[in-house]
Design an enzyme around this catalytic site. Structure first.
Site, short mmCIF file in Angstrom:
data_model
loop_
_atom_site.label_atom_id
_atom_site.label_comp_id
_atom_site.label_asym_id
_atom_site.label_seq_id
_atom_site.Cartn_x
_atom_site.Cartn_y
_atom_site.Cartn_z
N GLU A 48 0.93 -1.13 -0.26
CA GLU A 48 0.00 0.10 -0.28
C GLU A 48 1.40 1.70 -0.06
O GLU A 48 2.46 1.60 0.69
CB GLU A 48 -1.09 0.03 1.52
CG GLU A 48 -1.52 0.85 1.35
CD GLU A 48 -2.63 0.93 2.79
OE1 GLU A 48 -2.06 0.90 3.96
OE2 GLU A 48 -3.76 1.31 2.66
N LYS A 123 -9.98 -0.09 -1.85
CA LYS A 123 -10.30 -0.97 -0.56
C LYS A 123 -11.90 -0.84 0.14
O LYS A 123 -12.28 0.38 0.30
CB LYS A 123 -9.92 -0.32 0.01
CG LYS A 123 -9.51 -0.31 1.23
CD LYS A 123 -8.00 -0.09 2.61
CE LYS A 123 -7.61 0.07 3.56
NZ LYS A 123 -7.11 0.76 4.07
N CYS A 165 -4.75 -3.76 3.43
CA CYS A 165 -4.32 -3.58 4.99
C CYS A 165 -5.25 -3.51 5.64
O CYS A 165 -5.87 -4.90 6.49
CB CYS A 165 -4.29 -2.34 4.25
SG CYS A 165 -2.55 -1.36 5.49
O1 LIG Z 1 -2.79 6.86 3.53
C1 LIG Z 1 -1.85 6.32 2.56
O2 LIG Z 1 -1.74 7.14 1.49
C2 LIG Z 1 -2.00 5.32 2.11
N1 LIG Z 1 -2.94 4.70 2.88
C3 LIG Z 1 -2.70 3.61 4.32
O3 LIG Z 1 -1.48 4.14 5.30
C4 LIG Z 1 -3.84 2.85 5.39
C5 LIG Z 1 -5.06 4.44 5.82
S1 LIG Z 1 -4.94 5.98 6.35
N2 LIG Z 1 -3.36 2.61 6.73
C6 LIG Z 1 -3.85 1.67 7.19
O4 LIG Z 1 -5.04 0.86 6.16
C7 LIG Z 1 -3.21 1.28 8.66
C8 LIG Z 1 -4.33 -0.31 9.55
C9 LIG Z 1 -3.88 -0.08 10.26
O5 LIG Z 1 -2.07 -0.28 10.47
C10 LIG Z 1 -4.09 -0.79 11.22
O6 LIG Z 1 -5.33 -1.88 10.77
O7 LIG Z 1 -3.34 -1.35 12.26
#
Ligand SMILES: O=C(O)CNC(=O)[C@H](CS)NC(=O)CCC(=O)C(=O)O
Length: 288
Positions: A48, A123, A165
């Site tokens: 990701e 997603k 993710c």
């Molecule tokens: O925002 C971006 O540029 C890329 N996307 C992410 O990093 C995403 C959404 S903020 N991160 C997660 O889903 C972390 C999940 C996690 O850490 C958990 O489930 O504990």
């Protein structure tokens, strides 16, 4: 190398530290893909945010492209050049609704070895999480949720089910993909350090054991920008639940052979799939 009798397909799993600099990120990822193809991998997984990790929401939105944009074109050329399939999880996609919503999709694009886009999953579970004083994520503030789960795709390594993710926390999607024929599940990720150290490996192993699939998880690692650090630990779990490959600290690759004979033996020995009781799971009354 896939398909040669007696040779099991080899997959490569990437661990990178994306920053807001798309050029540098592409150079790093392309280097890993070339290295993996020289080693004989047929399918390379990137995490990701392989395209970039923005330092704030405005930057994240401004750097996004469409699937028909320059960056995907360069990855298609790379796939063709190297003759490998690419799982490109967590591409920041400007969809057709960008002009009206001003939000993007968190998109998992699968390219075949001819560089053709063979599947796109967006997603469906967005990560809105707040750990007091430690982590604040509100993905839904800049991302539209995907509206469908994508049927597993036949690849040279096996039938591949796409997730991203935070989807890892929802066994419903992994079981739906298994039911639809998946042999490999993949969770390209950018986990936080506190949630990763507590949950990452145990969730990945649980998904592998309950679905009896290989689970492949590419990961962001290290410091993406001033205010963000990722957990890393990119790994591969076999359908028995064993971690069969894991990246060392820093950026790089790990490799695993996909043994579908072993997978089918496990499914024969413990046939949980045919022991499920879908007739019952929807019948429990919710608490008043
Ligand atoms: O925002 C971006 O540029 C890329 N996307 C992410 O990093 C995403 C959404 S903020 N991160 C997660 O889903 C972390 C999940 C996690 O850490 C958990 O489930 O504990």
């Amino acid at each position: 190398m896939a398909g040669l009798p007696g040779l099991k397909p080899l997959v490569a799993v990437g661990q990178v530290t994306s920053t807001p600099d798309k050029e540098l990120n592409f150079a790093a990822c392309a280097g890993l893909v070339r290295e993996a193809s020289r080693r004989g991998a047929c399918l390379v997984f990137l995490p990701e945010g392989f395209d970039y990790i923005g330092s704030d929401t405005a930057q994240t939105l401004s750097l996004a492209e469409g699937l028909d944009g320059d960056l995907m074109g360069r990855y298609a050329e790379l796939a063709r050049d190297c003759g490998v399939w690419l799982s490109l999880g967590g591409f920041h996609e400007r969809g057709r609704d960008w002009p009206t919503t001003q939000r993007i999709y968190n998109c998992h694009a699968l390219l075949d070895a001819a560089g053709r886009l063979v599947a796109v999953y967006r997603k469906t579970h967005l990560c809105d999480v707040e750990l007091e004083g430690r982590v604040t994520m509100k993905e839904s503030s800049f991302t539209n949720p995907g509206t469908e789960i994508v049927p597993p795709v036949s690849t040279p390594a096996g039938k591949l089910g796409l997730s991203i993710c935070y989807d890892l926390r929802f066994p419903e999607i992994s079981l739906a993909l298994r039911r639809a024929g998946a042999e490999i599940l993949t969770y390209p990720s950018a986990f936080t350090v506190p949630t990763g150290s507590a949950h990452w490996e145990v969730l990945l192993r649980a998904r592998a054991i309950e679905s009896q699939c290989y689970v492949v998880a590419a990961a962001q690692t290290g410091k993406n920008h001033e205010r963000r650090t990722s957990y890393g630990h990119a790994l591969v779990v076999d359908p028995w639940g064993a971690v069969v490959a894991q990246c060392r600290e820093g950026t790089g690759l790990c490799y695993a052979e996909i043994d579908l004979d072993y997978l089918h033996r496990i499914r024969r020995e413990i046939p949980v799939h045919s022991h499920r009781r879908p007739d019952l799971y929807g019948t429990v009354a919710s608490a008043p």
